[in-house]
Design a protein around this motif. Structure first.
Motif, PDB file in Angstrom:
ATOM      1  N   GLN A 379       1.227  -1.475  -0.055  1.00  0.00           N
ATOM      2  CA  GLN A 379      -0.316   0.459   0.155  1.00  0.00           C
ATOM      3  C   GLN A 379       1.104   1.432  -0.044  1.00  0.00           C
ATOM      4  N   ILE A 380       0.515   1.957  -0.807  1.00  0.00           N
ATOM      5  CA  ILE A 380       1.319   3.699  -0.816  1.00  0.00           C
ATOM      6  C   ILE A 380       0.403   4.663   0.071  1.00  0.00           C
ATOM      7  N   SER A 381       0.904   5.400   1.028  1.00  0.00           N
ATOM      8  CA  SER A 381       0.700   6.423   1.729  1.00  0.00           C
ATOM      9  C   SER A 381       1.458   7.643   2.018  1.00  0.00           C
ATOM     10  N   LYS A 382       1.231   8.522   1.823  1.00  0.00           N
ATOM     11  CA  LYS A 382       1.473   9.930   1.396  1.00  0.00           C
ATOM     12  C   LYS A 382       0.404  10.872   2.751  1.00  0.00           C
ATOM     13  N   ASP A 383       1.945  10.784   3.381  1.00  0.00           N
ATOM     14  CA  ASP A 383       1.590  11.789   5.278  1.00  0.00           C
ATOM     15  C   ASP A 383       0.074  10.934   5.597  1.00  0.00           C
ATOM     16  N   ASN A 384       0.392   9.829   5.519  1.00  0.00           N
ATOM     17  CA  ASN A 384      -0.793   9.396   6.146  1.00  0.00           C
ATOM     18  C   ASN A 384      -1.898   8.546   5.819  1.00  0.00           C
TER      19      ASN A 384
END
Length: 417
Positions: A379-384
């Motif tokens: 899973q890719i997350s950015k800034d949670n």
């Protein structure tokens, strides 16, 4: 040669000649140089357009003169020529004087009427009001005439309670005026309520005593109310104008002076009826007042007040119970409605929660990490926050997460396939 005669003889001869030649003359002329002497004699002259003659009427004849001589008055004289010998004067000795073209009585009537009117004898303001119920009436009239009998008959039927005092009086002829005057003066001293002066009908000469000034003066000076009742309806005498009341006849004088006993009997009957009706009406009204007061007393008695308060309490209690019962019923109904609504809502909520739980359980089971652990998948997350590769730009710092590891990376290169 004739012997001369003296003046006295000549005057005597002239006197004899004139007095025997002009025994009775009837002459007309206008009055002038009029003198009423203190002795009672009247000296005057009569004249026409061109001549004048001296006249005298001695006191013995003046009493028959019905009117007053006035300067300028035209008269007719019956008399004879006489000579006053000491002076040689002749004059007309008047036995009878009449106004020319007019009756002596008519002229005397008008003269006296004018005189008394000017003196205020006829003024309405001085006339007295007759008493309504006279007790004593004085009658100034003849004791033997028909008038007294007529008056007695009328009084007997009209008002028999009255007392009559008769003053027998001469009502016509020589000395009648003086007798009437004296009777009125005497009647005025008897403390009567009314004086009736009068007589029955007759000629103008018969009634003339009531046209004399002495009678008018007696009526005017009297303190007692006077009714003049002379002759018939058509006869108007001086006494009628001076008296307080004029009656057409002696009988009419009684009708004027006395009340009608029959009218009073009917009036008394009316009063009795009115009194009875008034008394009945008063008693009825008082009875109604008593009934109303009794009703009002009963309404405001302590017993009724307690009964009223008790009924109010009962009414309030009944109303309270009724209202309470109604409110409880309404509350029960509301609670039942709320319960049913709550049950329905609770069931729906439970159902929804159950569905959601099942959905979450399914999702959880589908998305359980153990099931996601596949080789090559992260899973890719950015800034949670989970994102896709479509939203990544060069230089972004992203996190790569697997069920067991998290790797932080910087994107240096990005290509589309």
């Amino acid at each position: 040669m004739n012997t001369p005669i003296n003046v006295s003889t000549l005057n005597t001869q002239i006197k004899s000649l004139l007095e025997t030649t002009f025994i009775q003359v009837y002459v007309e002329g206008e009055v002038s140089n009029l003198t009423y002497h203190n002795s009672g004699h009247i000296y005057f002259s009569i004249k026409d357009q061109s001549s004048t003659i001296s006249c005298v009427m001695f006191r013995g004849n003046t009493k028959y003169l019905k009117f007053q001589l006035e300067v300028g008055q035209k008269i007719t004289i019956t008399g004879n020529i006489t000579v006053y010998a000491p002076r040689g004067n002749y004059q007309l000795l008047c036995n009878k004087i009449e106004p020319s073209g007019q009756g002596a009585l008519a002229l005397a009537y008008e003269q006296l009427k004018t005189k008394l009117e000017n003196k205020g004898y006829f003024e309405q303001t001085r006339k007295r009001i007759l008493p309504k119920y006279p007790k004593k009436i004085v009658l100034v009239t003849s004791a033997t005439g028909a008038a007294i009998e007529d008056m007695k008959k009328v009084a007997l039927h009209r008002w028999p309670l009255v007392e009559f005092i008769l003053i027998p009086t001469l009502v016509q002829g020589e000395g009648a005026a003086y007798d009437i005057s004296n009777s009125i003066k005497y009647a005025d001293t008897l403390n009567a309520d009314v004086i009736i002066a009068g007589r029955g009908g007759g000629s103008i000469e018969d009634l003339w005593a009531f046209n004399e000034e002495i009678v008018a003066n007696a009526i005017y000076e009297a303190k007692t109310p006077i009714i003049s009742a002379v002759g018939h309806e058509v006869d108007y005498l001086i006494s009628d104008f001076v008296a307080d009341v004029r009656a057409a006849t002696p009988s009419n004088a009684i009708e004027i002076a006395l009340p009608d006993i029959n009218e009073h009997r009917m009036y008394l009957d009316t009063l009795v009826n009115d009194y009875d009706n008034l008394l009945k009406r008063i008693l009825f009204n008082k009875e109604q007042d008593v009934i109303n007061l009794k009703r009002l007393f009963e309404q405001n008695s302590m017993e009724n007040k307690f009964k009223f308060i008790e009924s109010e309490i009962k009414l309030l209690k009944s109303s309270f119970q009724s209202n309470l019962s109604q409110k409880m019923t309404n509350s029960r109904n509301e609670i039942e409605i709320l319960r049913k609504t709550f049950d329905n809502s609770y069931s729906q909520i439970i159902l929804k929660l159950q569905n959601n739980v099942d959905l979450l359980k399914n999702n959880y089971e589908l998305n359980h990490p153990d099931k996601k652990d596949k080789n090559g998948f992260v899973q890719i997350s950015k800034d949670n926050k989970l994102i896709s590769l479509d939203n990544i730009q060069i230089g972004d710092i992203v996190s790569l997460q697997s069920p067991k590891y998290i790797a932080t990376c910087v994107i240096n290169n990005l290509k589309k396939q």
